[in-house]
Design an enzyme around this catalytic site. Structure first.
Site, PDB file in Angstrom:
ATOM      1  N   ASN A  70       0.845  -1.195   0.000  1.00 33.74           N
ATOM      2  CA  ASN A  70       0.000   0.000   0.000  1.00 33.74           C
ATOM      3  C   ASN A  70       0.879   1.243   0.000  1.00 33.74           C
ATOM      4  O   ASN A  70       1.949   1.275   0.618  1.00 33.74           O
ATOM      5  CB  ASN A  70      -1.010  -0.010   1.151  1.00 33.74           C
TER       6      ASN A  70
ATOM      7  N   GLU B  81       0.379   5.186   0.699  1.00 31.45           N
ATOM      8  CA  GLU B  81      -0.538   6.216   1.203  1.00 31.45           C
ATOM      9  C   GLU B  81      -0.093   7.605   0.751  1.00 31.45           C
ATOM     10  O   GLU B  81       0.971   7.773   0.147  1.00 31.45           O
ATOM     11  CB  GLU B  81      -0.610   6.111   2.734  1.00 31.45           C
TER      12      GLU B  81
ATOM     13  N   CYS C 166      -3.999   0.573  -2.589  1.00 28.41           N
ATOM     14  CA  CYS C 166      -3.850  -0.658  -1.802  1.00 28.41           C
ATOM     15  C   CYS C 166      -2.755  -1.551  -2.386  1.00 28.41           C
ATOM     16  O   CYS C 166      -2.426  -1.470  -3.576  1.00 28.41           O
ATOM     17  CB  CYS C 166      -5.143  -1.446  -1.800  1.00 28.41           C
TER      18      CYS C 166
ATOM     19  N   GLU D 291      -2.862  -4.691  -3.105  1.00 21.02           N
ATOM     20  CA  GLU D 291      -3.339  -5.600  -4.156  1.00 21.02           C
ATOM     21  C   GLU D 291      -3.310  -4.904  -5.517  1.00 21.02           C
ATOM     22  O   GLU D 291      -2.863  -5.462  -6.515  1.00 21.02           O
ATOM     23  CB  GLU D 291      -4.774  -6.063  -3.856  1.00 21.02           C
TER      24      GLU D 291
ATOM     25  N   CYS E 210     -10.214  -4.850  -0.235  1.00 18.56           N
ATOM     26  CA  CYS E 210     -11.338  -3.893  -0.214  1.00 18.56           C
ATOM     27  C   CYS E 210     -12.165  -4.075  -1.491  1.00 18.56           C
ATOM     28  O   CYS E 210     -11.736  -4.744  -2.441  1.00 18.56           O
ATOM     29  CB  CYS E 210     -10.818  -2.463  -0.093  1.00 18.56           C
TER      30      CYS E 210
ATOM     31  N   CYS F   7     -10.418  -3.199  -4.820  1.00 19.38           N
ATOM     32  CA  CYS F   7      -9.425  -4.197  -5.254  1.00 19.38           C
ATOM     33  C   CYS F   7     -10.102  -5.456  -5.779  1.00 19.38           C
ATOM     34  O   CYS F   7      -9.639  -6.068  -6.736  1.00 19.38           O
ATOM     35  CB  CYS F   7      -8.478  -4.538  -4.108  1.00 19.38           C
TER      36      CYS F   7
END
Ligand code: THU
Length: 134
Positions: A44, A46, A55, A57, A88, A91
């Site tokens: 991830n 940010e 993310c 993934e 999530c 993803c």
């Protein structure tokens, strides 16, 4: 467990150490295995503008696509948590785009494994087949 799955898990753990997560401190690692065994890492990433976070993934998937590869075999997702962290919604949609048959392994801190698939994670997902119907 197969040796190649163990290797995939080790790579997901490694990827989590590369997470850029100064805000949540929640470091997620993803390792995506291609059909020839090659492994692509994702973490991830940010941002101070929180909503721009990517993310782990999707980082792995987008990285593979940028390498010209969409022949995904299996994805391992690791977080240093007692819980299994599952992808999530965004993803899940991105995973199903390339293969609903994609195998997914969720790995927790104790290195327990929960096996699932992209289709199981996104029942009744919207796909390119739906677009062709109109
Ligand atoms: N995150 C992922 O990278 N993958 C998931 O499956 C769940 C959430 C990240 C996004 C954000 O950087 C942090 O975890 C907390 O939500």
């Amino acid at each position: 467990m197969e040796k190649k799955d163990k290797e995939l898990i080790e790579n997901a753990v490694l990827a989590s150490t590369r997470a850029y997560a100064p805000y949540s401190k929640f470091k997620v690692g993803a390792a995506l295995r291609l059909s020839d065994g090659q492994i692509i890492l994702g973490c991830n990433v940010e941002n101070a503008s929180y909503g721009l976070t990517n993310c782990a993934e999707r980082t792995a998937v987008f990285s593979a696509v940028a390498m010209g590869r969409t022949d995904f075999d299996k994805l391992a997702i690791y977080v240093d948590s007692d819980d299994f962290i599952s992808p999530c919604g965004a993803c899940r949609q991105v995973l199903v785009e390339f293969s609903s048959k994609l195998k997914v392994m969720l790995i927790n801190r104790q290195k327990k494994v929960h096996e699932t698939t992209a289709a199981e994670l996104l029942p009744m997902g919207f796909t390119k087949e739906n677009l062709n119907q109109h």
